[in-house]
Design a protein around this motif. Structure first.
Motif, PDB file in Angstrom:
ATOM      1  N   ALA A  31       0.675  -1.397   0.051  1.00  0.00           N
ATOM      2  CA  ALA A  31      -0.008   0.004   0.244  1.00  0.00           C
ATOM      3  C   ALA A  31       0.779   1.200   0.255  1.00  0.00           C
ATOM      4  O   ALA A  31       1.605   1.073   0.576  1.00  0.00           O
ATOM      5  CB  ALA A  31      -1.480  -0.271   1.482  1.00  0.00           C
ATOM      6  N   LYS A  32       0.125   2.252  -0.812  1.00  0.00           N
ATOM      7  CA  LYS A  32       1.203   3.650  -1.000  1.00  0.00           C
ATOM      8  C   LYS A  32       0.104   4.605  -0.693  1.00  0.00           C
ATOM      9  O   LYS A  32       0.764   6.044  -0.750  1.00  0.00           O
ATOM     10  CB  LYS A  32       1.963   3.554  -2.193  1.00  0.00           C
ATOM     11  CG  LYS A  32       3.133   2.163  -2.139  1.00  0.00           C
ATOM     12  CD  LYS A  32       4.386   2.516  -3.386  1.00  0.00           C
ATOM     13  CE  LYS A  32       4.956   1.852  -3.816  1.00  0.00           C
ATOM     14  NZ  LYS A  32       5.618   0.964  -2.509  1.00  0.00           N
ATOM     15  N   THR A  33      -1.101   4.405  -0.800  1.00  0.00           N
ATOM     16  CA  THR A  33      -1.729   5.624  -0.801  1.00  0.00           C
ATOM     17  C   THR A  33      -2.997   5.567   0.214  1.00  0.00           C
ATOM     18  O   THR A  33      -2.959   3.852   0.404  1.00  0.00           O
ATOM     19  CB  THR A  33      -2.259   5.727  -1.796  1.00  0.00           C
ATOM     20  OG1 THR A  33      -3.243   5.248  -2.386  1.00  0.00           O
ATOM     21  CG2 THR A  33      -1.425   5.947  -2.725  1.00  0.00           C
ATOM     22  N   ASP A  92      -6.203   5.657  -0.504  1.00  0.00           N
ATOM     23  CA  ASP A  92      -7.234   4.666  -1.063  1.00  0.00           C
ATOM     24  C   ASP A  92      -6.461   3.355  -1.130  1.00  0.00           C
ATOM     25  O   ASP A  92      -6.954   1.794  -0.691  1.00  0.00           O
ATOM     26  CB  ASP A  92      -7.089   4.835  -2.451  1.00  0.00           C
ATOM     27  CG  ASP A  92      -7.622   6.507  -2.472  1.00  0.00           C
ATOM     28  OD1 ASP A  92      -9.025   6.476  -1.659  1.00  0.00           O
ATOM     29  OD2 ASP A  92      -7.794   7.082  -4.151  1.00  0.00           O
ATOM     30  N   ASP A  93      -5.319   2.613  -1.136  1.00  0.00           N
ATOM     31  CA  ASP A  93      -4.776   1.660  -1.267  1.00  0.00           C
ATOM     32  C   ASP A  93      -4.610   0.943   0.566  1.00  0.00           C
ATOM     33  O   ASP A  93      -5.121  -0.251   0.634  1.00  0.00           O
ATOM     34  CB  ASP A  93      -3.281   0.965  -1.407  1.00  0.00           C
ATOM     35  CG  ASP A  93      -2.695   1.933  -2.326  1.00  0.00           C
ATOM     36  OD1 ASP A  93      -3.427   1.506  -3.752  1.00  0.00           O
ATOM     37  OD2 ASP A  93      -1.367   2.009  -2.728  1.00  0.00           O
ATOM     38  N   GLU A 103      -8.700   0.842   0.265  1.00  0.00           N
ATOM     39  CA  GLU A 103      -9.096  -0.988  -0.147  1.00  0.00           C
ATOM     40  C   GLU A 103      -8.640  -2.370   0.136  1.00  0.00           C
ATOM     41  O   GLU A 103      -9.047  -3.579   0.469  1.00  0.00           O
ATOM     42  CB  GLU A 103      -8.652  -0.962  -2.176  1.00  0.00           C
ATOM     43  CG  GLU A 103      -8.922  -1.832  -2.609  1.00  0.00           C
ATOM     44  CD  GLU A 103      -8.244  -1.719  -3.767  1.00  0.00           C
ATOM     45  OE1 GLU A 103      -7.966  -3.403  -4.422  1.00  0.00           O
ATOM     46  OE2 GLU A 103      -8.465  -1.148  -4.775  1.00  0.00           O
TER      47      GLU A 103
END
Length: 57
Positions: free
Chosen positions: A25-27, A29-30, A33
């Motif tokens: 995950a980098k954001t 939003d990641d 999710e």
């Protein structure tokens, strides 16, 4: 306090978010999710961004 709850709506802990980042995950939003954190009221979005900034620096 790595066992603290960051997202109270979905009961997502710091450790769960950290694991998602380790898994790619980098954001925000990641993170949403992968963990469902910040998909309730969204009040923890800034804290999730701070964790991302801290761990991805």
């Amino acid at each position: 306090m790595e066992d603290r709850i960051v997202c109270h709506c979905m009961e997502v802990s710091y450790e769960t978010i950290k694991k998602a980042i380790e898994d790619g995950a980098k954001t925000v939003d990641d993170i949403k999710e992968m963990t469902e954190a910040s998909t309730g009221c969204g009040g923890c979005e800034d804290e999730i961004q701070e964790i991302l900034d801290e761990l991805l620096k």
